[in-house]
Design a protein around this motif. Structure first.
Motif, PDB file in Angstrom:
ATOM      1  N   PRO A  38      32.478  49.947  32.173  1.00  0.00           N
ATOM      2  CA  PRO A  38      33.556  49.308  30.978  1.00  0.00           C
ATOM      3  C   PRO A  38      34.805  50.514  31.494  1.00  0.00           C
ATOM      4  CG  PRO A  38      32.089  49.487  29.599  1.00  0.00           C
ATOM      5  CD  PRO A  38      31.194  50.054  30.777  1.00  0.00           C
ATOM      6  N   GLU A  39      34.713  51.626  31.605  1.00  0.00           N
ATOM      7  CA  GLU A  39      35.282  52.229  32.472  1.00  0.00           C
ATOM      8  C   GLU A  39      35.648  51.929  33.533  1.00  0.00           C
ATOM      9  OE1 GLU A  39      35.853  57.732  33.268  1.00  0.00           O
ATOM     10  OE2 GLU A  39      34.568  56.424  31.889  1.00  0.00           O
ATOM     11  N   GLY A  40      34.402  52.214  34.355  1.00  0.00           N
ATOM     12  CA  GLY A  40      34.351  51.357  36.010  1.00  0.00           C
ATOM     13  C   GLY A  40      35.327  50.114  36.497  1.00  0.00           C
ATOM     14  N   LEU A  41      34.545  49.059  35.543  1.00  0.00           N
ATOM     15  CA  LEU A  41      35.726  48.027  36.171  1.00  0.00           C
ATOM     16  C   LEU A  41      37.117  48.341  35.404  1.00  0.00           C
ATOM     17  CD1 LEU A  41      32.956  46.129  33.901  1.00  0.00           C
ATOM     18  CD2 LEU A  41      33.842  46.044  37.023  1.00  0.00           C
ATOM     19  N   LEU A  42      37.688  49.038  34.335  1.00  0.00           N
ATOM     20  CA  LEU A  42      38.744  48.736  34.284  1.00  0.00           C
ATOM     21  C   LEU A  42      39.501  50.108  35.331  1.00  0.00           C
ATOM     22  CD1 LEU A  42      41.194  49.441  32.121  1.00  0.00           C
ATOM     23  CD2 LEU A  42      40.828  51.191  31.236  1.00  0.00           C
ATOM     24  N   VAL A  43      38.726  50.745  35.715  1.00  0.00           N
ATOM     25  CA  VAL A  43      39.528  52.419  36.847  1.00  0.00           C
ATOM     26  C   VAL A  43      40.019  50.820  37.802  1.00  0.00           C
ATOM     27  CG1 VAL A  43      38.873  53.709  38.513  1.00  0.00           C
ATOM     28  CG2 VAL A  43      38.541  53.821  35.992  1.00  0.00           C
ATOM     29  N   ALA A  44      39.021  50.125  38.110  1.00  0.00           N
ATOM     30  CA  ALA A  44      38.543  48.863  39.997  1.00  0.00           C
ATOM     31  C   ALA A  44      40.471  48.253  39.192  1.00  0.00           C
ATOM     32  CB  ALA A  44      37.087  48.041  39.746  1.00  0.00           C
ATOM     33  N   ALA A  45      40.178  47.754  37.967  1.00  0.00           N
ATOM     34  CA  ALA A  45      41.388  46.403  38.176  1.00  0.00           C
ATOM     35  C   ALA A  45      43.125  47.916  37.960  1.00  0.00           C
ATOM     36  CB  ALA A  45      41.315  45.723  36.707  1.00  0.00           C
ATOM     37  N   LEU A  46      42.865  48.487  37.416  1.00  0.00           N
ATOM     38  CA  LEU A  46      44.341  49.980  37.105  1.00  0.00           C
ATOM     39  C   LEU A  46      44.374  49.452  38.875  1.00  0.00           C
ATOM     40  CD1 LEU A  46      43.558  52.284  34.520  1.00  0.00           C
ATOM     41  CD2 LEU A  46      45.203  50.442  34.297  1.00  0.00           C
ATOM     42  N   TYR A  47      42.958  51.037  39.230  1.00  0.00           N
ATOM     43  CA  TYR A  47      43.452  50.862  41.483  1.00  0.00           C
ATOM     44  C   TYR A  47      44.130  49.375  41.995  1.00  0.00           C
ATOM     45  CZ  TYR A  47      42.469  52.460  46.087  1.00  0.00           C
ATOM     46  OH  TYR A  47      42.425  52.393  47.260  1.00  0.00           O
ATOM     47  N   ALA A  48      43.599  48.446  42.522  1.00  0.00           N
ATOM     48  CA  ALA A  48      43.870  47.309  42.572  1.00  0.00           C
ATOM     49  C   ALA A  48      45.373  47.137  41.871  1.00  0.00           C
ATOM     50  CB  ALA A  48      42.617  45.914  42.082  1.00  0.00           C
ATOM     51  N   ALA A  49      45.577  46.904  40.809  1.00  0.00           N
ATOM     52  CA  ALA A  49      46.887  46.096  40.276  1.00  0.00           C
ATOM     53  C   ALA A  49      48.046  47.540  40.786  1.00  0.00           C
ATOM     54  CB  ALA A  49      46.469  46.795  39.100  1.00  0.00           C
ATOM     55  N   ALA A  50      47.480  49.081  40.834  1.00  0.00           N
ATOM     56  CA  ALA A  50      48.964  50.059  41.563  1.00  0.00           C
ATOM     57  C   ALA A  50      49.091  49.554  43.158  1.00  0.00           C
ATOM     58  CB  ALA A  50      48.407  51.003  41.414  1.00  0.00           C
ATOM     59  N   CYS A  51      47.822  49.163  43.385  1.00  0.00           N
ATOM     60  CA  CYS A  51      47.706  48.590  44.905  1.00  0.00           C
ATOM     61  C   CYS A  51      48.898  47.966  45.494  1.00  0.00           C
ATOM     62  CB  CYS A  51      46.735  49.259  46.345  1.00  0.00           C
ATOM     63  SG  CYS A  51      45.860  50.488  46.317  1.00  0.00           S
ATOM     64  N   TRP A  52      48.727  46.789  44.604  1.00  0.00           N
ATOM     65  CA  TRP A  52      49.237  45.752  44.815  1.00  0.00           C
ATOM     66  C   TRP A  52      50.139  45.597  44.703  1.00  0.00           C
ATOM     67  CZ3 TRP A  52      48.865  40.900  46.754  1.00  0.00           C
ATOM     68  CH2 TRP A  52      49.209  39.543  46.470  1.00  0.00           C
ATOM     69  N   SER A  53      50.821  46.345  43.760  1.00  0.00           N
ATOM     70  CA  SER A  53      51.933  46.494  43.214  1.00  0.00           C
ATOM     71  C   SER A  53      52.948  47.362  44.251  1.00  0.00           C
ATOM     72  CB  SER A  53      51.889  47.430  41.928  1.00  0.00           C
ATOM     73  OG  SER A  53      51.742  46.921  40.918  1.00  0.00           O
ATOM     74  N   ALA A  54      52.277  48.552  44.583  1.00  0.00           N
ATOM     75  CA  ALA A  54      52.741  49.194  46.204  1.00  0.00           C
ATOM     76  C   ALA A  54      53.221  48.725  47.033  1.00  0.00           C
ATOM     77  CB  ALA A  54      52.699  50.577  45.797  1.00  0.00           C
ATOM     78  N   TRP A  55      52.533  47.826  47.611  1.00  0.00           N
ATOM     79  CA  TRP A  55      52.405  47.118  48.782  1.00  0.00           C
ATOM     80  C   TRP A  55      54.072  46.557  48.575  1.00  0.00           C
ATOM     81  CZ3 TRP A  55      52.964  42.088  49.612  1.00  0.00           C
ATOM     82  CH2 TRP A  55      52.393  41.699  50.895  1.00  0.00           C
ATOM     83  N   HIS A  56      54.446  45.812  47.677  1.00  0.00           N
ATOM     84  CA  HIS A  56      55.424  45.060  47.017  1.00  0.00           C
ATOM     85  C   HIS A  56      56.717  45.533  47.480  1.00  0.00           C
ATOM     86  CE1 HIS A  56      52.560  41.662  45.679  1.00  0.00           C
ATOM     87  NE2 HIS A  56      53.621  41.044  45.765  1.00  0.00           N
ATOM     88  N   VAL A  57      57.209  47.009  47.226  1.00  0.00           N
ATOM     89  CA  VAL A  57      57.749  47.587  47.461  1.00  0.00           C
ATOM     90  C   VAL A  57      57.441  48.347  49.031  1.00  0.00           C
ATOM     91  CG1 VAL A  57      58.668  48.220  44.774  1.00  0.00           C
ATOM     92  CG2 VAL A  57      57.056  49.428  46.496  1.00  0.00           C
ATOM     93  N   SER A  58      56.720  48.593  49.850  1.00  0.00           N
ATOM     94  CA  SER A  58      56.446  49.488  50.571  1.00  0.00           C
ATOM     95  C   SER A  58      56.524  48.758  52.354  1.00  0.00           C
ATOM     96  CB  SER A  58      54.640  49.556  50.991  1.00  0.00           C
ATOM     97  OG  SER A  58      54.193  50.242  49.669  1.00  0.00           O
ATOM     98  N   LEU A  59      56.762  49.766  53.326  1.00  0.00           N
ATOM     99  CA  LEU A  59      57.448  48.892  54.432  1.00  0.00           C
ATOM    100  C   LEU A  59      56.015  49.836  55.749  1.00  0.00           C
ATOM    101  CD1 LEU A  59      60.766  50.023  54.759  1.00  0.00           C
ATOM    102  CD2 LEU A  59      59.822  48.071  54.242  1.00  0.00           C
ATOM    103  N   ASP A  60      56.343  48.735  56.515  1.00  0.00           N
ATOM    104  CA  ASP A  60      55.255  49.796  57.352  1.00  0.00           C
ATOM    105  C   ASP A  60      55.616  51.042  57.633  1.00  0.00           C
ATOM    106  OD1 ASP A  60      54.111  47.540  57.547  1.00  0.00           O
ATOM    107  OD2 ASP A  60      54.913  47.270  59.755  1.00  0.00           O
TER     108      ASP A  60
END
Length: 506
Positions: free
Chosen positions: A18-40
């Protein structure tokens, strides 16, 4: 036995699920959110990847890999039609494992107190992944990005590098938060530097888009507070100032909202920021390294001084116990001689009794004087100054006929007994040294008082003749013999012209 271990390992893995799945979800959400405000030229998911590898324990890395694939799947599955399935699979599969390998190879450096390893981690990951992705696009895709390979590669590598230098220091700050001296961050200089950094960034944000030169100047001026923070707090200051500066530069970067958006002026500022940030992180790491060495040496010095004091105190207590035993022996001898004298008088041997009494009186006085020189018990009652004059050492100095009346000021009774005893031993050693190696009359001067909220005593032992100079051998012996006692109480010993100067403080 092996089956039992296998069962326990499986149970622990199931408990971590359960902890690992939560970490995976949070990591994916963080990367997805950061991608929207990122540039090359500022690609935040690359920094989040390294920060997650640093913060999470290794048992969570497989779940981070799962979150990486979820994030990249959501991002790149729609790109299959444009770049092809081969590019999507290959470019998505190696990024996280390679970054994890680089971090794993630096595990020893990460556990050490030096933080320059972050530069090599950031450079290796940004160059390998940035150039690798671009090369795969050119090899496997029918629609490579516009512009020359080296031009685009410079943007991508800088974007990954700046993202790692922005997020990884914050992750390290979180990991080492218990070792940070937060009280040192409350100083006025730190506050002014932080406010100056935020003020320059805020003004550059609100300036109109037509004031490009003013924006660039303000963005470059933000480096000055970061330098100040680095000089004050070492690596910690750079780890706080550099991410703030990078984020403010990113906020000031104009974007078109279209893919592969690029701003040349911001790229130049980011390039300078990368160079300055790398230099500051290295400089801050060295400052922190030497500061830790200083703290270690200061702690060792304090411990050595405490051990020396404890040794002196133990030695004085042993001498006091010996003197107490000697006094009891002396009292017993005096009582026995008194009984013998009375017995002789009863038998009519008055002349013999008188002779024994005279001899006993002289030797008893000498015995007590010598015992008092071993340990001045009178100091516990009358203080240092009177102990020097009424004790056995005063009579011994008077017999040399070379010491004049001492000049003593202040109340030594306000000082601790241990400090008075140390001063007493040092004065005896200094006088003995000058009596043995220097000619002429000597004089002792002492002054007790307070200096900068600490109590202490200043003692000088020197010749009356001010034109006389102590020989080099005498000065060398004085410093060698007396430094241990003065340093034990935070003091110093110096030889000036015709005198030895000693200072002791509580």
């Amino acid at each position: 036995m092996s089956d039992s271990k296998w069962v326990k390992g499986l149970q622990s893995r199931l408990l971590e699920l359960p902890e690992g799945l939560l970490v995976a979800a949070l990591y994916a959400a963080a990367c997805w959110s950061a991608w929207h405000v990122s540039l090359d030229q500022f690609f935040l998911p690359a920094g989040i990847r390294v920060a997650a590898l640093l913060v999470c324990r290794r048992e969570m890395w497989p779940y981070l890999l799962l979150g990486e694939y979820v994030y990249l799947g959501c991002l790149r599955v729609p790109m299959i039609a444009k770049h092809g399935l081969d590019w999507v699979l290959i470019s998505s599969s190696y990024q996280f494992p390679f970054a994890a390998l680089v971090v794993h190879l630096h595990r020893r450096a990460i556990s050490s107190h030096r933080d320059t390893w972050l530069i090599t981690v950031a450079a290796a990951i940004s160059v390998s992944i940035g150039v690798g992705n671009l090369a795969l696009v050119h090899m496997l895709s029918d629609a490579p990005p516009a512009g020359g390979f080296m031009t685009v590669a410079s943007r991508v590598v800088l974007g990954h590098y700046m993202a790692i230098l922005t997020t990884a220091p914050l992750a390290l700050l979180w990991m080492k938060r218990r070792g940070i001296d937060w009280a040192a961050w409350r100083g006025a200089t730190t506050t002014y530097a932080g406010l100056s950094l935020l003020a320059c960034g805020a003004v550059s944000v609100v300036l109109p888009e037509t004031s490009d030169s003013a924006k660039v100047i303000l963005q470059l001026l933000m480096a000055i507070p970061v330098v100040v923070l680095t000089c004050i707090h070492g690596w910690w200051g750079a780890a706080v100032g550099l991410p703030l500066m990078s984020i403010l530069v990113r906020i000031n970067t104009p974007v078109t909202g279209l893919p592969e958006s690029f701003d040349l002026e911001s790229f130049k500022v980011q390039l300078l920021t990368a160079l300055a940030g790398t230099t500051l992180l290295v400089l801050g790491s060295r400052i922190t390294h030497y500061y830790r060495q200083y703290l270690f040496q200061a702690k060792a010095q304090r411990q050595a001084i405490a051990n020396t004091r404890a040794s002196h105190c133990t030695g004085e207590r042993e001498l006091r116990n010996r003197v107490a035993d000697l006094r009891r022996i002396g009292d017993g001898l005096d009582a026995a001689l008194s009984e013998t004298i009375d017995w002789l008088r009863v038998r009519g041997q008055h002349d013999v009794a008188t002779s024994v009494l005279n001899v006993a009186t002289v030797h008893s006085r000498k015995f007590r004087e010598q015992a008092n020189m071993v340990y001045p018990t009178t100091m516990e009652h009358v203080g240092l100054y009177l102990a020097l004059q009424v004790g056995g050492i005063g009579d011994a100095w008077e017999e040399t006929d070379r010491l004049v009346q001492p000049y003593l000021l202040g109340d030594p009774c306000r000082l601790s007994l241990d400090l008075q005893l140390t001063t007493y031993r040092a004065m005896i050693e200094a006088v003995s040294l000058l009596l043995e190696h220097e000619p002429g009359q000597l004089k002792i001067r002492g002054k007790c008082g307070s200096y900068q909220s600490s109590k202490g005593i200043l003692v000088t032992v020197g010749t009356l003749d001010t034109r006389h100079r102590l020989s080099r051998s005498t000065a060398t012996m004085a410093v060698g013999r007396l430094s241990g006692r003065t340093q034990a109480y935070g003091g110093t010993v110096e030889c000036h012209r015709n005198r030895i100067r000693m200072f002791f403080k509580e």
